[in-house]
Design an enzyme around this catalytic site. Structure first.
Site, PDB file in Angstrom:
ATOM      1  N   HIS A   1       0.823  -1.213   0.000  1.00 31.32           N
ATOM      2  CA  HIS A   1       0.000   0.000   0.000  1.00 31.32           C
ATOM      3  C   HIS A   1       0.853   1.257   0.000  1.00 31.32           C
ATOM      4  CE1 HIS A   1      -2.849  -2.889   2.198  1.00 31.32           C
ATOM      5  NE2 HIS A   1      -2.660  -3.188   0.951  1.00 31.32           N
TER       6      HIS A   1
ATOM      7  N   GLU B   1     -12.395  -7.328 -17.119  1.00 26.14           N
ATOM      8  CA  GLU B   1     -11.108  -7.827 -16.620  1.00 26.14           C
ATOM      9  C   GLU B   1     -11.149  -9.307 -16.265  1.00 26.14           C
ATOM     10  OE1 GLU B   1      -9.836  -5.500 -13.244  1.00 26.14           O
ATOM     11  OE2 GLU B   1     -11.813  -5.473 -12.339  1.00 26.14           O
TER      12      GLU B   1
ATOM     13  N   ASN C   1      -4.690  -5.042 -16.386  1.00 27.54           N
ATOM     14  CA  ASN C   1      -3.817  -5.714 -15.406  1.00 27.54           C
ATOM     15  C   ASN C   1      -4.392  -7.077 -15.056  1.00 27.54           C
ATOM     16  OD1 ASN C   1      -2.589  -3.224 -15.373  1.00 27.54           O
ATOM     17  ND2 ASN C   1      -3.426  -2.622 -13.398  1.00 27.54           N
ATOM     18  N   ASP C   2      -5.662  -7.071 -14.697  1.00 23.40           N
ATOM     19  CA  ASP C   2      -6.282  -8.341 -14.331  1.00 23.40           C
ATOM     20  C   ASP C   2      -6.605  -9.185 -15.558  1.00 23.40           C
ATOM     21  OD1 ASP C   2      -6.382  -8.591 -11.511  1.00 23.40           O
ATOM     22  OD2 ASP C   2      -7.728  -6.867 -11.474  1.00 23.40           O
TER      23      ASP C   2
ATOM     24  N   CYS D   1      -7.955   1.031 -18.673  1.00 20.11           N
ATOM     25  CA  CYS D   1      -7.390   1.730 -17.511  1.00 20.11           C
ATOM     26  C   CYS D   1      -6.302   0.945 -16.788  1.00 20.11           C
ATOM     27  CB  CYS D   1      -8.494   2.127 -16.542  1.00 20.11           C
ATOM     28  SG  CYS D   1      -9.369   0.735 -15.844  1.00 20.11           S
TER      29      CYS D   1
ATOM     30  N   ARG E   1     -14.978   3.709  -9.100  1.00 22.59           N
ATOM     31  CA  ARG E   1     -15.113   2.249  -9.135  1.00 22.59           C
ATOM     32  C   ARG E   1     -15.477   1.776  -7.733  1.00 22.59           C
ATOM     33  NH1 ARG E   1     -10.041  -1.450 -10.519  1.00 22.59           N
ATOM     34  NH2 ARG E   1      -9.345  -0.840  -8.440  1.00 22.59           N
TER      35      ARG E   1
ATOM     36  N   ARG F   1      -9.933   4.614  -7.787  1.00 23.29           N
ATOM     37  CA  ARG F   1      -9.914   3.353  -7.020  1.00 23.29           C
ATOM     38  C   ARG F   1     -10.362   3.639  -5.579  1.00 23.29           C
ATOM     39  NH1 ARG F   1      -4.748   2.351 -10.205  1.00 23.29           N
ATOM     40  NH2 ARG F   1      -5.007   0.312 -11.186  1.00 23.29           N
TER      41      ARG F   1
ATOM     42  N   ARG G   1      -0.048 -11.428 -11.600  1.00 18.55           N
ATOM     43  CA  ARG G   1       0.465 -10.117 -12.011  1.00 18.55           C
ATOM     44  C   ARG G   1       1.602  -9.616 -11.126  1.00 18.55           C
ATOM     45  NH1 ARG G   1      -4.770  -6.210 -10.875  1.00 18.55           N
ATOM     46  NH2 ARG G   1      -3.373  -4.536 -10.308  1.00 18.55           N
TER      47      ARG G   1
HETATM   48  C1  PEP Z   1      -6.822  -3.514 -13.843  1.00 15.98           C
HETATM   49  O1  PEP Z   1      -7.023  -4.647 -13.390  1.00 15.98           O
HETATM   50  O2  PEP Z   1      -6.268  -3.312 -14.940  1.00 15.98           O
HETATM   51  C2  PEP Z   1      -7.229  -2.320 -13.081  1.00 15.98           C
HETATM   52  C3  PEP Z   1      -7.184  -1.135 -13.609  1.00 15.98           C
HETATM   53  O3  PEP Z   1      -7.612  -2.479 -11.791  1.00 15.98           O
HETATM   54  P1  PEP Z   1      -6.619  -2.789 -10.573  1.00 15.98           P
HETATM   55  O4  PEP Z   1      -5.226  -2.610 -11.057  1.00 15.98           O
HETATM   56  O5  PEP Z   1      -7.010  -1.843  -9.505  1.00 15.98           O
HETATM   57  O6  PEP Z   1      -6.953  -4.212 -10.268  1.00 15.98           O
HETATM   58 MG    MG Z   2      -8.366  -4.953 -11.741  1.00 16.93          MG
END
Ligand code: PEP
Ligand code: MG
Length: 754
Positions: A366, A608, A631-632, A679, A509, A473, A642
């Site tokens: 964090h 995602e 990302n996910d 994103c 979100r 977020r 990841r």
């Molecule tokens: C993602 O998964 O790409 C995303 C933007 O959300 P987070 O990184 O918060 O999981």
């Molecule tokens: Mg995500």
């Protein structure tokens, strides 16, 4: 006199007097060795100091040939002295010359001495030198004598650390304590920072090493141990987290150590040698560090942290010093800490903060998220950094490469200074582009938005040149809090976010917790596969009270404006419909209670979870907009964690299958005229952003610092040509693992800045 408890105590008192005398450093050292030799009834006493080139240099001697002082040197793999330095352990030998490591130095004249006792001069577990006594006759040194010499070595450690001995170094030489070091950790937050070390938890300064009244010191230690135990018990009973956001199991381990008989016995022994209570704690901890630091077993190294924690708590009790720093900072401060909670970092004065270096702290911690949000260069997982630095040491942090330069030599400092200036110049150029829209050379506009999670990020929306906040977020507020944020707190934050965003839209979100995003105050779930477990919208739908409270806070904050809300980790259209229904219920509730509502509400879905790729037509029919969480999505498409460095290199976001998946989303959305942005981190990298624009993305949301570089790349891109170049590789990839190399060469040929 020898062996009696008066011996070491008397010696310490003498040495304290010597320390106070207004004489030169060499004269002081010479007197110290005379006193030690006399007190221990040894013919020889010598001090070797470790230099930055790894050599141990004879700095003072009583008994050996004085001509050898500052001439005799040994490496740490040479002789008995080298062995002690290397192992950081005491060595007592009745017949030194029979030892396989014995190395004879003719200039010292030491061949006539049979017995040898040497101890390391330690600070924070690091060897700074070696202190030796020798006797002509064969003799066995007692435990008490070894103890006494170790205690004396602490005084020498203080003398070396104070910088006093640096004046005795030969030209071009420096002591190991001042040695430049290049260290490496994991990059947490980009940027180059040059400054001076500030320890987040300042090392406790022990003002008095030698006890005036030994009985009183025993009482002080007993009282402090009792008070510390009480404090730990209370923290455990309260179920609180503390300081660094650690948990109950850490405290339990510390409590276990606090009751450990061996540890308590070692403390008493150190007291008996004539130290004050705090000096005894430091002595015992130095030994523990020296032993555990040389362990490669991560479990044992982890225990060192627990022991450190214990010693620090006890020292705090004894001295009243050492509470975490917090608040104001000197100019150009680089914070160094074992670990730090996100809230602690936020308490520091940003204006003077140039960097952050942590011993723990992985990229998803964090505090790393906060460092990125604040734009502070940060590096995590730098082994033993808190032991290697002294307050005020010059230090350089390169957040892009993960390099830490401690006490850098002038050429290294100059090189990094140049790097920082270059970066600043580039930032200036980006700044000039701030109000220029991101339009490709052939006239296609790509909307650039920014990701945020804290109020401080949102304040930079205009400065970053972002059109909107494409992803807010909300879990960050929950992660930095010490208990569940109440409805009123959530409402207050969302309202302020909207206010400071200065008329630009904000896409909120709903809570994305679970998996790696744990809340310290929420019962920890033991799951086999947390990334595939109970997280995000799944928690929201199973515990609708939580989701409802959050939606209520958002809808109230958006009164009288257009409001955008999206749901994370949706795997089926049914989940989205359920979430939508919860939201409609809240609107109904607010309407019934006469609250002003948003003028328009747009509900979106994050794409995602790969299952959604086969429900795109349906989801486009239900949602007002899509936001691709690459990302996910990538981690689930490739079944690659990841955050796992070991597998990270096995796939590339610019691989044909990934680009095909991403293209299918944007294609279907276009057919339905459903707006779509991306994103994930991918959108914030210039080369990836060009690829995304080429396959049809017209909206990208990214970290604020990425907007400038991405905009510069887009402005220089001919999108049609890029698409024509890329499409065949995506459609007929053969065995191409990634288009990265080809696309990079193509873009560079056209002068696109990457
Ligand atoms: C993602 O998964 O790409 C995303 C933007 O959300 P987070 O990184 O918060 O999981
Ligand atoms: Mg995500």
């Amino acid at each position: 006199m020898r062996g009696a408890m008066g011996g070491p105590r008397l010696l310490l008192r003498r040495l304290r007097e010597v320390m106070a005398e207004p004489v030169s450093a060499q004269a002081r050292l010479d007197r110290i060795v005379i006193h030690i030799a006399a007190n221990m009834v040894a013919e020889v006493c010598s001090v070797y100091v470790l230099r930055s080139d790894g050599q141990l240099e004879l700095y003072a001697t009583e008994g050996l040939n004085r001509e050898a002082v500052h001439l005799t040197t040994l490496t740490t793999s040479e002789g008995l002295v080298g062995l002690i330095a290397e192992k950081a352990e005491a060595l007592a030998l009745a017949d030194a010359q029979a030892h396989p490591s014995f190395s004879y130095r003719p200039e010292t004249g030491e061949e006539i001495y049979q017995s040898f006792l040497g101890v390391p001069i330690l600070r924070g577990g690091n060897t700074l030198g070696v202190l030796v006594v020798q006797n002509r006759a064969r003799r066995t040194y007692s435990e008490e004598e070894v103890e006494a010499l170790q205690t004396t070595a602490m005084l020498l450690a203080e003398m070396i650390a104070s910088g006093e001995l640096q004046s005795l170094a030969q030209p071009g030489q420096s002591l190991s304590l001042q040695k430049p070091m290049a260290l490496r950790g994991s990059p947490l937050s980009e940027g180059v920072g040059l400054g001076h070390v500030v320890l987040h938890e300042p090392r406790i300064v022990i003002k008095q090493l030698v006890a005036e009244d030994p009985a009183a010191e025993t009482r002080r230690l007993d009282q402090a141990i009792a008070a510390m135990r009480e404090q730990i018990d209370m923290l455990i009973a309260r179920g609180d987290r503390y300081g660094a956001g650690e948990h109950r199991d850490v405290l339990e381990t510390v409590r276990m150590f606090a009751n450990d008989r061996g540890w308590l016995r070692r403390l008493r022994e150190a007291l008996e040698s004539g130290l004050t209570a705090e000096a005894a704690v430091e002595r015992v901890q130095n030994d523990a560090r020296a032993k555990l630091q040389r362990q490669t077993d991560p479990y044992l190294r982890e225990r060192l942290h627990d022991l450190d924690d214990l010693a620090n708590r006890l020292l705090q009790q004894l001295t009243g010093q050492g509470a975490a720093h917090g608040g104001s900072l000197p100019a150009n401060a680089v914070l160094v800490a074992r670990n730090m909670g996100p809230a602690a970092l936020l308490e520091y004065d940003r204006a003077n903060l140039r960097g952050l270096v942590l011993e723990d702290g992985g990229p998803t911690s964090h505090v790393a998220i906060i460092a990125r949000a604040l734009g502070i260069p940060a590096i995590g997982e730098v082994q033993s950094i808190t032991d290697l630095v002294e307050t005020g040491d010059p230090i350089i942090v390169d957040g892009a490469t993960g390099e830490v330069q401690l006490r850098p030599p002038p050429d290294v400092e100059a090189a990094y200074g140049e790097k920082a200036r270059l970066r600043a110049r580039r930032q200036e150029q980006y700044h000039k582009l701030r109000d220029v829209p991101a339009v490709t050379r052939d006239g296609v506009r790509v909307g650039l938005h920014m990701n945020a999670g804290l109020l401080i990020d949102c304040q930079h929306v205009a400065e970053a040149g972002a059109q909107s906040i494409g992803l807010f977020r909300t879990e960050l507020q929950f992660m930095v809090a010490s208990s569940f944020p109440r409805l009123s707190e959530q409402y207050a934050l969302y309202k302020k976010v909207i206010e400071v965003s200065d008329g630009r839209p904000v896409t909120f979100r709903t809570l994305d917790i679970g998996s790696d995003k744990v809340l310290p105050y929420m019962a920890k779930m033991e799951e086999e596969n947390p990334a595939l477990g109970w997280r995000a919208i799944r928690i929201g739908l199973d515990r609708p009270g939580l989701l409802r409270m959050q939606l209520r806070a958002m809808l109230r904050a958006g009164a009288g404006r257009e409001m955008r809300i999206m749901f994370p980790m949706v795997a089926t259209t049914a989940e989205f419909s359920q979430a939508k229904a919860v939201c409609e219920r809240e609107i109904e509730f607010l309407r019934r209670h006469d609250y002003e509502l948003p003028t328009e509400l747009k509900l979106g879905v994050m794409v995602e979870v790969p299952s959604l790729l086969w429900q795109l037509d349906e989801i486009c029919g239900l949602a007002d907009f899509l936001s691709v969480g690459s990302n996910d999505l990538t981690q689930y498409l490739f079944a690659v964690d990841r955050d796992n460095k070991r597998v990270a290199a096995r796939f590339d976001t610019l691989s044909p299958p990934n680009l095909r998946a991403l293209k299918s989303i944007v294609d279907v959305a276009a057919r339905h005229r459903t707006p779509v942005t991306l994103c994930g981190e991918m959108g914030g990298k210039p080369l990836e952003a060009i690829a995304l624009a080429a396959i049809g993305y017209r909206g990208l949301s990214m970290a604020p610092s990425a907007i400038g570089p991405v905009k510069a790349a887009i402005l220089a891109t001919d999108l049609k040509a890029t698409r024509e170049f890329l499409t065949p590789m995506i459609d007929r990839p053969d065995d191409l693992v990634s288009v990265r190399h080809e696309l990079r060469c193509f873009a560079e040929r056209f002068g696109v800045p990457l």
